[in-house]
Each structure stands twice: as C-alpha cells, then as structure tokens.
Design a protein around this motif. Sequence first.
Motif, PDB file in Angstrom:
ATOM      1  N   MET A   1       0.838  -1.191   0.000  1.00  0.00           N
ATOM      2  CA  MET A   1       0.000   0.000   0.000  1.00  0.00           C
ATOM      3  C   MET A   1       0.878   1.247   0.000  1.00  0.00           C
ATOM      4  N   THR A   2       0.402   2.300  -0.624  1.00  0.00           N
ATOM      5  CA  THR A   2       1.173   3.532  -0.680  1.00  0.00           C
ATOM      6  C   THR A   2       1.041   4.311   0.621  1.00  0.00           C
ATOM      7  N   ALA A   3       2.073   5.086   0.942  1.00  0.00           N
ATOM      8  CA  ALA A   3       2.048   5.878   2.178  1.00  0.00           C
ATOM      9  C   ALA A   3       0.949   6.924   2.138  1.00  0.00           C
ATOM     10  N   ALA A   4       0.570   7.372   0.937  1.00  0.00           N
ATOM     11  CA  ALA A   4      -0.451   8.419   0.823  1.00  0.00           C
ATOM     12  C   ALA A   4      -1.863   7.898   1.014  1.00  0.00           C
ATOM     13  N   SER A   5      -2.045   6.563   1.036  1.00  0.00           N
ATOM     14  CA  SER A   5      -3.392   6.010   1.098  1.00  0.00           C
ATOM     15  C   SER A   5      -4.002   6.093   2.493  1.00  0.00           C
ATOM     16  N   PHE A   6      -3.172   6.210   3.527  1.00  0.00           N
ATOM     17  CA  PHE A   6      -3.692   6.329   4.890  1.00  0.00           C
ATOM     18  C   PHE A   6      -2.640   6.954   5.787  1.00  0.00           C
ATOM     19  N   THR A   7      -3.087   7.456   6.940  1.00  0.00           N
ATOM     20  CA  THR A   7      -2.193   7.932   7.996  1.00  0.00           C
ATOM     21  C   THR A   7      -2.630   7.292   9.301  1.00  0.00           C
ATOM     22  N   SER A   8      -1.724   6.599   9.945  1.00  0.00           N
ATOM     23  CA  SER A   8      -1.994   5.949  11.227  1.00  0.00           C
ATOM     24  C   SER A   8      -0.997   6.466  12.254  1.00  0.00           C
ATOM     25  N   LEU A   9      -1.517   6.953  13.383  1.00  0.00           N
ATOM     26  CA  LEU A   9      -0.665   7.539  14.408  1.00  0.00           C
ATOM     27  C   LEU A   9      -1.020   6.992  15.782  1.00  0.00           C
ATOM     28  N   ASP A  10      -0.006   6.681  16.562  1.00  0.00           N
ATOM     29  CA  ASP A  10      -0.178   6.500  18.000  1.00  0.00           C
ATOM     30  C   ASP A  10       0.016   7.877  18.608  1.00  0.00           C
ATOM     31  N   THR A  11      -1.073   8.563  18.905  1.00  0.00           N
ATOM     32  CA  THR A  11      -0.948   9.965  19.333  1.00  0.00           C
ATOM     33  C   THR A  11      -0.212  10.098  20.664  1.00  0.00           C
ATOM     34  N   ASN A  12      -0.174   9.011  21.455  1.00  0.00           N
ATOM     35  CA  ASN A  12       0.558   9.079  22.717  1.00  0.00           C
ATOM     36  C   ASN A  12       2.058   9.274  22.488  1.00  0.00           C
ATOM     37  N   ALA A  13       2.527   8.917  21.283  1.00  0.00           N
ATOM     38  CA  ALA A  13       3.949   9.055  20.968  1.00  0.00           C
ATOM     39  C   ALA A  13       4.250  10.340  20.206  1.00  0.00           C
ATOM     40  N   VAL A  14       3.234  11.126  19.887  1.00  0.00           N
ATOM     41  CA  VAL A  14       3.426  12.376  19.153  1.00  0.00           C
ATOM     42  C   VAL A  14       3.752  13.486  20.156  1.00  0.00           C
ATOM     43  N   PRO A  15       4.864  14.183  19.998  1.00  0.00           N
ATOM     44  CA  PRO A  15       5.212  15.228  20.981  1.00  0.00           C
ATOM     45  C   PRO A  15       4.283  16.428  20.884  1.00  0.00           C
ATOM     46  N   TRP A  16       4.056  17.064  22.013  1.00  0.00           N
ATOM     47  CA  TRP A  16       3.308  18.314  22.023  1.00  0.00           C
ATOM     48  C   TRP A  16       4.188  19.438  21.471  1.00  0.00           C
ATOM     49  N   GLU A  17       3.565  20.383  20.779  1.00  0.00           N
ATOM     50  CA  GLU A  17       4.257  21.560  20.283  1.00  0.00           C
ATOM     51  C   GLU A  17       3.423  22.790  20.596  1.00  0.00           C
ATOM     52  N   ASP A  18       4.047  23.954  20.612  1.00  0.00           N
ATOM     53  CA  ASP A  18       3.295  25.180  20.829  1.00  0.00           C
ATOM     54  C   ASP A  18       2.253  25.338  19.729  1.00  0.00           C
ATOM     55  N   ASN A  19       1.070  25.773  20.105  1.00  0.00           N
ATOM     56  CA  ASN A  19      -0.011  25.985  19.143  1.00  0.00           C
ATOM     57  C   ASN A  19       0.088  27.414  18.603  1.00  0.00           C
ATOM     58  N   PRO A  20       0.500  27.592  17.346  1.00  0.00           N
ATOM     59  CA  PRO A  20       0.666  28.954  16.838  1.00  0.00           C
ATOM     60  C   PRO A  20      -0.644  29.711  16.710  1.00  0.00           C
ATOM     61  N   GLY A  21      -1.758  29.003  16.597  1.00  0.00           N
ATOM     62  CA  GLY A  21      -3.051  29.660  16.481  1.00  0.00           C
ATOM     63  C   GLY A  21      -3.621  30.112  17.808  1.00  0.00           C
ATOM     64  N   ILE A  22      -3.174  29.469  18.910  1.00  0.00           N
ATOM     65  CA  ILE A  22      -3.640  29.829  20.256  1.00  0.00           C
ATOM     66  C   ILE A  22      -2.421  29.859  21.162  1.00  0.00           C
TER      67      ILE A  22
END
Length: 280
Positions: A1-22
């Motif tokens: 399968m192509t990488a563009a066909s889906f996105t799967s994330l374990d959000t617990n492993a995604v680092p927090w970043e400053d929110n530029p909109g807020i």
Amino acid sequence: MTAASFTSLDTNAVPWEDNPGIPGFKRRLLVFDDATRSEVRMDYVPPGAIPRVIELPHRHYHRTVTERAYALGGDFPHWEFSSTRDREGEMIVFRRHLFMDRPPKSIHGLMPEPLSETGCVLLYWNTGPGTGVAEPDAPMESVELSFDDSADADRTDFSDARLFDTAEVAWQAHDSASGWKRKPLAEAVENSGAVRLVHVPADWSGSPEPVQAPGKGPSPWLFVIAGDLCVQLTENGARRVLALREGAFLIWRAGTALNVPAESASEGGCTVLCVGHDLS
C-alpha cells in the motif's frame, strides 16, 4: 500500500508543540487538508492558561467554519453566549466525554475565572481556517464581540452550539453489525462527515461491510477512545492489518477501504469515535 493512502498515528507518541493559532496552548497536529485548510488535532490547555494574545473577558464567533471537539480528559471552563446582549453567558466545563458541535455564528469565549484547574486535552477538528485567535485568517473568519452596547450593532442571525456529555446519550443497536452499539453525535456538514461513537465488544466475530473512502469530499477517520481494535486496510488488492489501541488515530483516503476482521476484532472491547462512517 502507498504511504499516501492512509495515515496511522499512536498519538501518545506524538510530541506536544506550541499551538501557533492559540499562543499559550499546545497541540498535536494529526492531519491538515491543503485543499480546505481544515485540520484534526489534539489540544492541550495547561492549568490556569489563557491565550496570551487576548484579554479576558473575551468572546467571538466564526463566520463560516464549523468546529467540533471531544474532551479526552481534564477540565476547561468555557462560556456560551445566546446573543450580543448576553453579558454573563453560560459556563460549560469540558470534561472527559463531553462533545462539542459548534456551527458558524455561535458566540463563545472565556471569562477571567474560573480557569482550568488540572489542564485539559481535547480532540478537535474544524472545516476551515481562522478559528484560532492568532491564525492569519482570524481577522476574516472570527469576529470579536465587546461586552458593552456597541456589540448590539452586529445584526448577525446567531446560532447555538451543542455541548453535551456523551455518557448520557443512550447506546443504540448498530445498523449493520450485530452485537455492536453506536451513539449518533452530529450529522455531516461541508468538509466534515457525520460523527458517531461505536462500541465493539470483546471477542466479537462477524462480517461488517468495508468502509470505502469516497473519491471526493472529506476522508473518513477514527480515534480510539478506549480499548483495542484490529482493522484491515485494502488498496488495489494490497492489505495492511493495524492493531489500534487507546489514542490511535487513523484516516484513509480515496481508493482505500477499511474493514474490521471477522475474528479477533477486539480483545477487551473498544469505543471508537468515527467521523464519516460507523465502522461499516
């Protein structure tokens, strides 16, 4: 399968970043749509935090964008205002399982107190840009309303948001998967599909229909609120099995289908937030 066909994330492993909109809040950006400039993200409101670019009290509305959110934990006091003449508003505290369906032209904001005591994590998505107070499109999309009589000059036909505890919504039998349950939360709007909670019991077996991503329009996605779920993605005959657990995010795109395997779908049962589908 192509990488563009889906996105799967374990959000617990995604680092927090400053929110530029807020400024003052943090985010995990899960997906951004270049065409509509809509996004799905997780927001973190630190205890006692207020956006650094506003003064309290503050209230505003959005001209065209729909916002939706599901509270994952913590507390976040927020105020809803029925009209420009409503100076006090109604305080609603975001807590786990609260769902927000905010149409355009609904007045909301923050008051000086109370502020969040423990912080809050929200799963948030919208249908376009300009909802964050510091976003470049905010001056065009968002309208700030004062707390004096000058606000009454705005003759907008205002709407009301729906905020409610999903735990108080009764489960219904799923339409197409025997033994599953679902809770309808919101209907589809432009650039965002209908919202459902779906429960798959432990050790369920069956054969629900696959969910095909549409060729046009918003892609379906899901977020695992609790438990575990095994799913299979198919694209042009190629298959990919994913074992999802609490905090998992999955979006699949045109040409890709998702289905829940007939056996070993969930070891301990799961509850899934589904947007644009109900897992079948």
